[in-house]
Design a protein around this motif. Structure first.
Motif, PDB file in Angstrom:
ATOM      1  N   ARG A  84     -14.347  -2.299   8.974  1.00  0.00           N
ATOM      2  CA  ARG A  84     -13.245  -2.984   8.318  1.00  0.00           C
ATOM      3  C   ARG A  84     -12.297  -2.015   7.616  1.00  0.00           C
ATOM      4  N   ASP A  85     -12.740  -0.795   7.393  1.00  0.00           N
ATOM      5  CA  ASP A  85     -11.864   0.227   6.813  1.00  0.00           C
ATOM      6  C   ASP A  85     -11.945   1.463   7.703  1.00  0.00           C
ATOM      7  N   PRO A  86     -10.829   1.882   8.256  1.00  0.00           N
ATOM      8  CA  PRO A  86     -10.866   3.027   9.190  1.00  0.00           C
ATOM      9  C   PRO A  86     -11.356   4.308   8.534  1.00  0.00           C
ATOM     10  N   ARG A  87     -11.329   4.367   7.205  1.00  0.00           N
ATOM     11  CA  ARG A  87     -11.759   5.597   6.549  1.00  0.00           C
ATOM     12  C   ARG A  87     -13.262   5.730   6.528  1.00  0.00           C
ATOM     13  N   GLY A  88     -13.983   4.631   6.751  1.00  0.00           N
ATOM     14  CA  GLY A  88     -15.433   4.688   6.676  1.00  0.00           C
ATOM     15  C   GLY A  88     -15.986   3.401   6.126  1.00  0.00           C
ATOM     16  N   ARG A  89     -17.249   3.426   5.843  1.00  0.00           N
ATOM     17  CA  ARG A  89     -17.921   2.218   5.390  1.00  0.00           C
ATOM     18  C   ARG A  89     -17.490   1.876   3.978  1.00  0.00           C
ATOM     19  N   VAL A  90     -16.855   0.731   3.829  1.00  0.00           N
ATOM     20  CA  VAL A  90     -16.475   0.236   2.515  1.00  0.00           C
ATOM     21  C   VAL A  90     -16.976  -1.184   2.386  1.00  0.00           C
ATOM     22  N   ILE A  91     -17.720  -1.421   1.340  1.00  0.00           N
ATOM     23  CA  ILE A  91     -18.235  -2.763   1.097  1.00  0.00           C
ATOM     24  C   ILE A  91     -17.492  -3.341  -0.102  1.00  0.00           C
ATOM     25  N   SER A  92     -16.808  -4.429   0.124  1.00  0.00           N
ATOM     26  CA  SER A  92     -15.987  -5.027  -0.924  1.00  0.00           C
ATOM     27  C   SER A  92     -16.620  -6.309  -1.419  1.00  0.00           C
ATOM     28  N   VAL A  93     -16.639  -6.458  -2.721  1.00  0.00           N
ATOM     29  CA  VAL A  93     -17.056  -7.711  -3.330  1.00  0.00           C
ATOM     30  C   VAL A  93     -15.784  -8.453  -3.707  1.00  0.00           C
ATOM     31  N   ALA A  94     -15.437  -9.442  -2.911  1.00  0.00           N
ATOM     32  CA  ALA A  94     -14.202 -10.180  -3.157  1.00  0.00           C
ATOM     33  C   ALA A  94     -14.357 -11.086  -4.367  1.00  0.00           C
ATOM     34  N   HIS A  95     -13.342 -11.097  -5.205  1.00  0.00           N
ATOM     35  CA  HIS A  95     -13.324 -11.985  -6.362  1.00  0.00           C
ATOM     36  C   HIS A  95     -12.091 -12.870  -6.285  1.00  0.00           C
ATOM     37  N   LEU A  96     -12.214 -14.011  -6.932  1.00  0.00           N
ATOM     38  CA  LEU A  96     -11.097 -14.940  -6.990  1.00  0.00           C
ATOM     39  C   LEU A  96     -10.665 -15.090  -8.440  1.00  0.00           C
ATOM     40  N   ALA A  97      -9.400 -14.797  -8.699  1.00  0.00           N
ATOM     41  CA  ALA A  97      -8.845 -14.974 -10.039  1.00  0.00           C
ATOM     42  C   ALA A  97      -7.771 -16.040  -9.975  1.00  0.00           C
ATOM     43  N   ILE A  98      -7.725 -16.862 -10.988  1.00  0.00           N
ATOM     44  CA  ILE A  98      -6.735 -17.933 -11.043  1.00  0.00           C
ATOM     45  C   ILE A  98      -6.093 -17.916 -12.410  1.00  0.00           C
TER      46      ILE A  98
ATOM     47  N   ARG B  41       0.835  -1.196   0.000  1.00  0.00           N
ATOM     48  CA  ARG B  41       0.000   0.000   0.000  1.00  0.00           C
ATOM     49  C   ARG B  41       0.875   1.253   0.000  1.00  0.00           C
ATOM     50  N   GLY B  42       0.517   2.186  -0.893  1.00  0.00           N
ATOM     51  CA  GLY B  42       1.293   3.412  -0.990  1.00  0.00           C
ATOM     52  C   GLY B  42       0.751   4.534  -0.134  1.00  0.00           C
ATOM     53  N   GLU B  43      -0.435   4.360   0.388  1.00  0.00           N
ATOM     54  CA  GLU B  43      -1.064   5.431   1.156  1.00  0.00           C
ATOM     55  C   GLU B  43      -1.642   4.885   2.456  1.00  0.00           C
ATOM     56  N   ALA B  44      -1.906   5.795   3.367  1.00  0.00           N
ATOM     57  CA  ALA B  44      -2.595   5.428   4.589  1.00  0.00           C
ATOM     58  C   ALA B  44      -4.041   5.102   4.250  1.00  0.00           C
ATOM     59  N   PRO B  45      -4.735   4.267   4.979  1.00  0.00           N
ATOM     60  CA  PRO B  45      -4.183   3.536   6.138  1.00  0.00           C
ATOM     61  C   PRO B  45      -3.389   2.302   5.720  1.00  0.00           C
ATOM     62  N   PHE B  46      -2.681   1.755   6.658  1.00  0.00           N
ATOM     63  CA  PHE B  46      -1.869   0.564   6.440  1.00  0.00           C
ATOM     64  C   PHE B  46      -0.775   0.815   5.413  1.00  0.00           C
ATOM     65  N   ARG B  47      -0.275   2.044   5.354  1.00  0.00           N
ATOM     66  CA  ARG B  47       0.754   2.377   4.376  1.00  0.00           C
ATOM     67  C   ARG B  47       1.975   1.479   4.542  1.00  0.00           C
ATOM     68  N   GLY B  48       2.426   0.938   3.419  1.00  0.00           N
ATOM     69  CA  GLY B  48       3.592   0.073   3.436  1.00  0.00           C
ATOM     70  C   GLY B  48       3.284  -1.384   3.741  1.00  0.00           C
ATOM     71  N   MET B  49       2.071  -1.654   4.076  1.00  0.00           N
ATOM     72  CA  MET B  49       1.701  -3.035   4.395  1.00  0.00           C
ATOM     73  C   MET B  49       1.148  -3.701   3.142  1.00  0.00           C
ATOM     74  N   PRO B  50       1.418  -4.994   2.995  1.00  0.00           N
ATOM     75  CA  PRO B  50       0.852  -5.685   1.829  1.00  0.00           C
ATOM     76  C   PRO B  50      -0.664  -5.822   1.947  1.00  0.00           C
ATOM     77  N   ALA B  51      -1.316  -5.796   0.801  1.00  0.00           N
ATOM     78  CA  ALA B  51      -2.770  -5.933   0.767  1.00  0.00           C
ATOM     79  C   ALA B  51      -3.155  -6.668  -0.505  1.00  0.00           C
ATOM     80  N   LEU B  52      -4.340  -7.190  -0.521  1.00  0.00           N
ATOM     81  CA  LEU B  52      -4.842  -7.800  -1.751  1.00  0.00           C
ATOM     82  C   LEU B  52      -5.144  -6.686  -2.744  1.00  0.00           C
ATOM     83  N   PRO B  53      -4.871  -6.911  -4.016  1.00  0.00           N
ATOM     84  CA  PRO B  53      -5.178  -5.879  -5.010  1.00  0.00           C
ATOM     85  C   PRO B  53      -6.684  -5.663  -5.115  1.00  0.00           C
ATOM     86  N   GLY B  54      -7.056  -4.453  -5.424  1.00  0.00           N
ATOM     87  CA  GLY B  54      -8.476  -4.139  -5.536  1.00  0.00           C
ATOM     88  C   GLY B  54      -8.672  -2.668  -5.810  1.00  0.00           C
TER      89      GLY B  54
END
Lengths: 230, 230
Positions: A72-86, A17-30
């Motif tokens: 789940r996101d400190p910035r506010g309500r975020v609803i994520s639709v998780a997808h699986l790619a293979i 992650r390039g920005e806060a929150p969790f800056r510098g921490m790995p995250a799933l792409p999205g």
DNA sequence: CCCCTTCTTGTGAAGTTGACAATAACTGAG
DNA sequence: CTCAGTTATTGTCAACTTCACAAGAAGGGG
């Protein structure tokens, strides 16, 4: 979440992650929907392309679940639709992508917590990997990890990598060939690295496997320790 | 989508829409998040309670999928998180609920299109029923259709109703009892309507069934008509 | 030609599934 | 009490499937 096979092991794509929150921490792409008319599946394809520069008609892409906890996101309500790619094994540098800070990490490292992910992404990754493991049993999903043409040995490696088990080669051959419509022979062989050439196969039309390929139960031996019965 | 068993058949709860669009047409019950902090699962429980006045800790409730096509609601972009609820047989009048215009319709009527639903709700219902059918095989979901204490015969009726097939009673007894942790005997019997009393069971701790109860394949006899082989 | 590597295949024992009907346990009527 | 009616429960055998297990086939390279 994007899964692939590298060096015979299951890997997950993460971006730093390039920005806060969790800056510098790995995250799933999205990412977010571009505009009000963008379809969810299209957005998933777009994100996939931005991260991996993959010809998106080749990769398996399916919806997993919705994650919408209000905190789940400190910035506010975020609803994520998780997808699986293979996708089949991809080169390491991921050259030419937006996210140059992307990298493959072994699935084990995510599951064990050795690699910490931002937000609730570890939960999402855990769910997604479990989903893939289960779906290998009853669907032809395993072929999504392979190139267009593949050998049975390669297919077996997919199962062994995702399940983390060793399988009996002879029984595996018998089973995948017994499931009509799972794999169809191409006819040609592939010159291997100094061994007998392997027959090539393509993914068949059937997406549901019957009979299924059941994951071996590690508890098979300790199942009924002292034969308790009614 | 709320499923239950009535008169030995699978039924879906629908409510008649009181407003445009699709005014007067049956639709799956649902609603919007109350406020920005409401959890999705809580909202599903709330809606379930509003429609059925059900003690919501009793019913099975799980997330199904997200439906977010940009044109699925003529009013604008609406993203729905479909949930599947399963409850034991409920009384017909649905007395004391907000939606007095709610009613149970046989699942077959929805699948066949005999009953038309608003929006893309037929698609959602189809997906949900298919999900339930598959999940009966590998999970203990069937017990969600039963009361706290139930008989094996009742459990068999669940399978027969959801799958729309007849099952062999003796084999069914053997299988459900072989799957350790699926059902556990209560010890007491139930005085039946003039027959031998049936043993009562409760749902066991295991949620995954092993061995699974496979749905009989109708195509078993016509599988390999003229024995074509390689 | 021989060795090395990798891919491919068969068999028998054990376990599992599917088809099949008789008996057990209670209720209510006579 | 006995009998008929009703529902719940259980066993067996044949067919099939699964598992464990090792040898041979096909090419490459020295």
């Amino acid at each position: 979440m994007i899964l692939t096979l590298r060096e015979g092991r299951l890997h997950v794509l993460v971006v730093e992650r390039g920005e806060a929150p969790f800056r510098g921490m790995p995250a799933l792409p999205g990412g977010f929907l571009n505009h009000d008319r963008e379809e969810i599946l299209d957005a998933a394809h777009r994100e996939l392309n931005e991260e991996t520069a993959l010809a998106s008609n080749w990769v398996h892409l399916e919806q997993l679940a919705v994650y919408g906890d209000s905190d789940r996101d400190p910035r506010g309500r975020v609803i994520s639709v998780a997808h699986l790619a293979i996708a089949p094994g991809l080169p390491d540098p991921l050259a030419g992508t937006d996210a140059t800070d992307a990298s493959w990490v072994p699935a084990e490292a995510v599951l064990s917590g050795e690699v910490e992910l931002a937000f609730d992404h570890r939960r999402i990754a855990t769910d997604g990997i479990e989903h893939a493991r289960t779906k290998l049993e009853f669907s032809s999903l395993a072929t999504a990890f392979c190139e267009e043409e593949f050998t049975i040995a390669e297919l077996q490696q997919v199962y062994e990598a995702v399940w983390g088990t060793k399988l009996d080669t002879r029984n595996f051959y018998r089973k995948v060939q017994a499931a009509k419509g799972f794999i169809i022979p191409v006819g040609t062989d592939r010159r291997s690295t100094g061994g007998r050439p392997a027959r090539l196969y393509r993914a068949g039309p059937k997406t549901v496997l019957f009979p299924p390929l059941i994951q071996p139960t590690p508890s098979a031996t300790e199942e009924n320790p002292n034969g308790e019965e009614e």
